[in-house]
Enzyme design. Sequence first.
Site, PDB file in Angstrom:
ATOM      1  N   HIS A  54      -2.589  -0.830  -1.598  1.00  0.00           N
ATOM      2  CA  HIS A  54      -2.010   0.065  -0.827  1.00  0.00           C
ATOM      3  C   HIS A  54      -0.807   0.303  -1.651  1.00  0.00           C
ATOM      4  O   HIS A  54       0.118  -0.147  -1.211  1.00  0.00           O
ATOM      5  CB  HIS A  54      -1.635  -0.692   0.646  1.00  0.00           C
ATOM      6  CG  HIS A  54      -2.896  -1.291   1.164  1.00  0.00           C
ATOM      7  ND1 HIS A  54      -3.298  -0.338   2.308  1.00  0.00           N
ATOM      8  CD2 HIS A  54      -3.263  -2.103   1.145  1.00  0.00           C
ATOM      9  CE1 HIS A  54      -4.698  -0.608   2.713  1.00  0.00           C
ATOM     10  NE2 HIS A  54      -4.033  -2.215   2.028  1.00  0.00           N
ATOM     11  N   GLU A  81     -10.154   2.227   3.068  1.00  0.00           N
ATOM     12  CA  GLU A  81     -10.736   1.410   4.084  1.00  0.00           C
ATOM     13  C   GLU A  81     -10.504   1.994   5.665  1.00  0.00           C
ATOM     14  O   GLU A  81     -10.196   2.709   5.575  1.00  0.00           O
ATOM     15  CB  GLU A  81     -10.029  -0.134   3.973  1.00  0.00           C
ATOM     16  CG  GLU A  81      -9.298   0.074   4.263  1.00  0.00           C
ATOM     17  CD  GLU A  81      -8.181  -1.417   4.468  1.00  0.00           C
ATOM     18  OE1 GLU A  81      -8.785  -2.441   4.925  1.00  0.00           O
ATOM     19  OE2 GLU A  81      -7.020  -1.549   3.325  1.00  0.00           O
ATOM     20  N   HIS A 130     -12.928  -2.041   6.509  1.00  0.00           N
ATOM     21  CA  HIS A 130     -12.545  -3.907   6.533  1.00  0.00           C
ATOM     22  C   HIS A 130     -12.555  -4.068   7.984  1.00  0.00           C
ATOM     23  O   HIS A 130     -13.028  -3.392   9.629  1.00  0.00           O
ATOM     24  CB  HIS A 130     -10.693  -2.843   6.900  1.00  0.00           C
ATOM     25  CG  HIS A 130      -9.770  -4.040   7.730  1.00  0.00           C
ATOM     26  ND1 HIS A 130      -8.792  -4.393   7.369  1.00  0.00           N
ATOM     27  CD2 HIS A 130     -10.137  -4.727   8.459  1.00  0.00           C
ATOM     28  CE1 HIS A 130      -7.585  -5.501   7.665  1.00  0.00           C
ATOM     29  NE2 HIS A 130      -8.751  -5.433   8.863  1.00  0.00           N
ATOM     30  N   HIS A 189     -11.734  -6.944   1.419  1.00  0.00           N
ATOM     31  CA  HIS A 189     -11.320  -8.490   1.727  1.00  0.00           C
ATOM     32  C   HIS A 189     -11.806  -9.730   2.901  1.00  0.00           C
ATOM     33  O   HIS A 189     -11.152  -9.695   3.952  1.00  0.00           O
ATOM     34  CB  HIS A 189      -9.980  -7.878   1.613  1.00  0.00           C
ATOM     35  CG  HIS A 189      -9.472  -7.285   3.323  1.00  0.00           C
ATOM     36  ND1 HIS A 189     -10.489  -6.924   4.633  1.00  0.00           N
ATOM     37  CD2 HIS A 189      -8.370  -5.824   3.024  1.00  0.00           C
ATOM     38  CE1 HIS A 189     -10.330  -6.307   5.123  1.00  0.00           C
ATOM     39  NE2 HIS A 189      -8.799  -5.657   4.433  1.00  0.00           N
ATOM     40  N   ASP A 209      -6.040  -6.418  -2.236  1.00  0.00           N
ATOM     41  CA  ASP A 209      -5.515  -6.180  -1.303  1.00  0.00           C
ATOM     42  C   ASP A 209      -3.199  -6.019  -0.985  1.00  0.00           C
ATOM     43  O   ASP A 209      -3.400  -6.561   0.099  1.00  0.00           O
ATOM     44  CB  ASP A 209      -6.141  -6.569   0.379  1.00  0.00           C
ATOM     45  CG  ASP A 209      -5.795  -5.400   1.925  1.00  0.00           C
ATOM     46  OD1 ASP A 209      -5.525  -4.865   1.469  1.00  0.00           O
ATOM     47  OD2 ASP A 209      -6.161  -6.711   2.242  1.00  0.00           O
ATOM     48  N   HIS A 259       4.808  -5.440   2.374  1.00  0.00           N
ATOM     49  CA  HIS A 259       6.526  -4.721   3.107  1.00  0.00           C
ATOM     50  C   HIS A 259       7.375  -5.813   3.090  1.00  0.00           C
ATOM     51  O   HIS A 259       7.625  -6.192   1.653  1.00  0.00           O
ATOM     52  CB  HIS A 259       5.953  -5.777   4.360  1.00  0.00           C
ATOM     53  CG  HIS A 259       3.972  -5.126   5.132  1.00  0.00           C
ATOM     54  ND1 HIS A 259       4.385  -3.871   5.508  1.00  0.00           N
ATOM     55  CD2 HIS A 259       3.762  -5.909   5.162  1.00  0.00           C
ATOM     56  CE1 HIS A 259       2.515  -4.156   6.104  1.00  0.00           C
ATOM     57  NE2 HIS A 259       2.190  -5.428   5.224  1.00  0.00           N
TER      58      HIS A 259
HETATM   59  O1  DOR Z   1      -3.338  -6.791   5.952  1.00  0.00           O
HETATM   60  C1  DOR Z   1      -3.042  -6.057   6.181  1.00  0.00           C
HETATM   61  N1  DOR Z   1      -2.597  -4.844   5.996  1.00  0.00           N
HETATM   62  N2  DOR Z   1      -4.204  -5.767   6.207  1.00  0.00           N
HETATM   63  C2  DOR Z   1      -4.966  -4.253   6.085  1.00  0.00           C
HETATM   64  O2  DOR Z   1      -5.954  -3.987   6.176  1.00  0.00           O
HETATM   65  C3  DOR Z   1      -3.897  -3.485   5.922  1.00  0.00           C
HETATM   66  C4  DOR Z   1      -3.358  -4.002   5.171  1.00  0.00           C
HETATM   67  C5  DOR Z   1      -1.300  -2.953   5.195  1.00  0.00           C
HETATM   68  O3  DOR Z   1      -1.678  -1.901   4.945  1.00  0.00           O
HETATM   69  O4  DOR Z   1      -0.646  -2.940   5.613  1.00  0.00           O
HETATM   70 ZN    ZN Z   2      -8.086  -4.011   4.880  1.00  0.00          ZN
END
Ligand code: DOR
Ligand code: ZN
Length: 432
Positions: free
Chosen positions: A70, A153, A187, A232, A295, A299
């Site tokens: 991401h 996903e 997912h 995942h 994955d 953040h």
């Molecule tokens: O923990 C997660 N964060 N799982 C996901 O599938 C999305 C991801 C996110 O984009 O922050």
């Molecule tokens: Zn995911």
Amino acid sequence: MTIWSGADHICMERRPALVLANVQLPEGRRADITIQDGRVVHTGTGMAADRVIDCTGLYVLPAAVDVHVHMRGGSQSAKEDWTTGSMSALAGGVTVVVDQPNTVPPLTTPEAFLARVREAQAHSFCSFAINSAVTPDTPFEAMWAAGAMAFGETFFAPSSYGEALDTPSLSRALGRIRALGGLATIHAEGVATGQDTDLATHDALRSSEREREAVIAVQACNHDGCRIHFCHMSMARAIDAARGTVEVTPHHLFLSREKAGAADTRFKVNPPVRSEKERKLLWTYWDRIDMIASDHAPHTKAEKALPFSDAPSGVPGVETMVPLLMAEVLDRRITLPDLIQKTATAPAALIGIPPAGFAPGDRADFALYPQAAVTVEPELLHSRCGWTPFEGLRAVFPQIVIRGGDIVYDHGEFCRKEPVWFAGRGYTPTDA
Ligand code: DOR
Ligand code: ZN
């Protein structure tokens, strides 16, 4: 714009650009790898070249393809953007990433998709592919023609920045993706109602049994036999149930609830990090795991400092994925050929891009690793988020990374070359 055509002519009359000398091939033989125009052109005795790198004492690996990152950007740029995310990828031996479409807003139109391609093209240090979001309103055919690599996903349960798709909508979506000959990435999770106040309650609400049930439910609604890739997978019994390809992350292989404080939000991720017992069981499935993907879902520290229930789920990981596994190779717990298969060969095959490797014609993407591990520290890493759940673990980071025959990372220094966009099979160029 560089788009891989697969039909480049290799001209051997020019002096090759690069030779990797004294490479220990995975099967044991030593050879020199001659590289020109982004491809391996000869494996054997090296030719005279513009630059020769002596690889004696180094592990030379085909660079990794991470099919689940991401990269954020836009309004999420405080977490990460294409510049920092792709630098993080290169510094971890990953030269191709597949970006997930749960951006803000999600990639549900060809216009948003192509804007994302342009953003990556302008800023990424690594090559990339981009997936289409899957919602009831997604124009699947147009996204396929725009160059989506895969669909998803697709959220079968809600997650941070992901809304769940109900079963009838998923079934219809799978039928349309099947009609295009595309790949659906899923997912698979189930969530009980309740508040997650710590890692244990988070794990209980999104239990491993629900993950298994989700896998079964997804397969049961796939009436048209769409090709499915499970993202995942966090535990062994869900893998037992899966009939498609299976991806597992480093956080489910290396982290467990017991390894963190009870409410440590740095370990909050979906699907959850499980118990130490389940983590160990997951390793016994090593041979059944098709590929490893990070994955990578960064953040900010401020977001992760929120009370547990409010903190977003997700962990960074693209830079530590191969290095953590390389430490396992050093300790002889996994083999180098297995690592190459699960981080380079299988993911490239899944998305249908040319493999990186040692044979003439292979994509010349390599990462050169020393034979010594270090301790993971956030200061070593390049993600904008500035933290890692893998702090304190042993890892082997690459010294040099080569992409398309160019040295793009050299002992901490980056050299940005135009990235390659790997468009999906449905790509139909337009004048737009
Ligand atoms: O923990 C997660 N964060 N799982 C996901 O599938 C999305 C991801 C996110 O984009 O922050
Ligand atoms: Zn995911």
